[in-house]
Scaffold this active site. Sequence first.
Site, short mmCIF file in Angstrom:
data_model
loop_
_atom_site.label_atom_id
_atom_site.label_comp_id
_atom_site.label_asym_id
_atom_site.label_seq_id
_atom_site.Cartn_x
_atom_site.Cartn_y
_atom_site.Cartn_z
N GLU A 33 28.68 40.53 31.48
CA GLU A 33 28.39 39.55 32.52
C GLU A 33 29.12 39.91 33.81
O GLU A 33 28.56 39.79 34.91
CB GLU A 33 28.81 38.14 32.05
N HIS A 86 20.53 43.40 33.62
CA HIS A 86 20.38 43.47 32.16
C HIS A 86 19.13 44.25 31.77
O HIS A 86 19.12 44.95 30.75
CB HIS A 86 20.33 42.06 31.58
N HIS A 145 21.05 39.60 39.02
CA HIS A 145 21.93 39.65 37.84
C HIS A 145 21.10 39.93 36.59
O HIS A 145 21.46 40.79 35.77
CB HIS A 145 22.67 38.32 37.72
N GLU A 146 19.99 39.23 36.44
CA GLU A 146 19.15 39.41 35.25
C GLU A 146 18.49 40.79 35.24
O GLU A 146 18.33 41.40 34.18
CB GLU A 146 18.10 38.30 35.15
#
Length: 639
Positions: free
Chosen positions: A254, A170, A166-167
């Site tokens: 998100e 980004h 997930h990170e």
Amino acid sequence: MDFFGRQQQVRRMSARLVVLFVVAVIGIIVTVSLAVITAFGAWDSDPTTIVGLAVAAAFVTGLSIGLASLFRTVSLRGGGGKVAIELGGVLVPQDTTNPQLRRLRNVVEEIAIASGVPVPEVYVLPQEQGINAFAAGWSPTDAAVAVTQGSLDRLNRDELQGVIAHEFSHVLNGDMRLNIRLIGLLFGILFLTVIGRELLRWGFFAGGGGNRSKDGEKSGGNPLPLIGIAMVGAGLIGVFAGRLIQASVSRQREYLADASAVQFTRQTSGIAGALKKIGGLPTGSQIRNPREEEVGHMLFGSGRRLSSLFATHPPLADRIKVLEPEFDPAELDRLAQQWSQQPPDGQQEDIALGFAPPPPVAPAAAPKAAVQPSVVVTQVAAPTSESYQRAGALLGQIPEAVLVRARNPHTVGPLVLGLLMAEDPSARDAQYRTLLEKLGQRMADAALTEAGELATLAPAHRLPLAEIAFPALRSLAAADQQALLGAVFALIHADGRLTVFEYCLSRLLLDQLQESMKPKSGWREPSRTLATSTDAALILLAVLAQAGAVSATRAQSAFDAGVAVLLPGKQAEYVAPPRGVVELESVWAALDGLVPDDKSRLVQAIVAVIASDGTVTVAEGELLRTVCSLLHCPLPPLS
């Protein structure tokens, strides 16, 4: 949406962020100006004086916000590690033997190689028991990934992998730069509350009850308390505006990052399990550090409980239901009751789940693979589960002892030098003598030993090994980095020739260490176009055509294939680069600054050159990944 489309979207969001900031600042300035007019109106009846004071207050307010934002932005020049350290983060050593930390670093390294981005710095927030994480930095080169101690304690490997994936979404999508800019802007807005509190303190200390004139009548009171109250109020307006800006920037992103993590890991149980543990444990995703206000928009989970209007993240149950449509929110209550007696232990769950797997086997691939330029472009910054599997296999096939030396700051220098030493005995002797002169016998002997041990390393493993080594190199003192760079450039020129691999590895190393010694920061967006950078683009295509061709005729053909994509309907003359790959030194600044749409076309042209014969070899694939890395278009390992 592909990588270049997302980059364009981030540019639009950056512009939107500036507009929202300006609107908030105007509202604050108006509030302060009205307060000055009200306060000094009772103190001085001269309209000219009052208007002058209001104008001065507006100027000082705007200047204060601007300078505070600039100061905060400049203070973050150190990259993502700066943010992590401010939140109490502790750097995880590259060669750590702590089981929790080793598991974390292994996951980060595998995902970095699978994503085609440099291995970031890794931090742990040891004082934070909530489950949370964030990625920060101006670019993938200076990025840092941080997780809380609660994440290490409570998450199993699948869940930790989902959070880290997930990170990395980004990192890949450009969200980090947007997020770190937002930190600077919010600081400027919130700075007014500090000034307001000080004015209140000074005003009441100086006496806010009013003064009496010589004839005994009361004149206007001390205006500072009222101005202080107004500035605190303006600061609260800033907090309100800042939270709305944070929410508008981060909520939908998100969901996108969750979806990217699922696409990457090809399973929902990991990231969904992490979100369930956030909902079922009393510590949730809470961050206790006072700076949470600044970084709330960049966290994996909300750092505090806020109303839906101000929440920087979508509701937890909604995020889980997107991943698991059959999810019943009542399950969180059941998990909370279960874990109140015995909180989950991530490492014990790993044992129960059998997470001590053998090295993963890479998907079968032919020595050469057919590729299409348009297909490769869709893979930029879009790793899949196969990318992750392939990266794990590459690392699993590198001897563990070699990986240990690559992660150790004391042994990484000789290892990188060993990667660059030639196979030809006479050339290697010349390189050895150069290292003797530059670094002394101990380092020269160690590099020669490494060269012997790395001789059997498969070509496809050399670049991943260098990527694993870069974090340890970045941790060296600046003087040691400079000495190593000097030795590297002397080494690759010692035999009188410069191979493509030598150039690529040395250029990536230079890029990494330059970012370490002089981190980038700022608001400048790519602004160049192919119309103004055509010459640089043609030089790049010519170098690639020359490097991959066995004859001048084949080089001409490959170059023409790239030009057909780069400049449709036009022709360009192929001129063999006289200095070979060294000619590329003149192109990077211009081409890395291309706007996203033009950079997408350039990458397609690059692929067209390399794949002009219909296939891409392992060596050509690694060359392609290197060029894409220098252009900040991270490319996963090709299948």
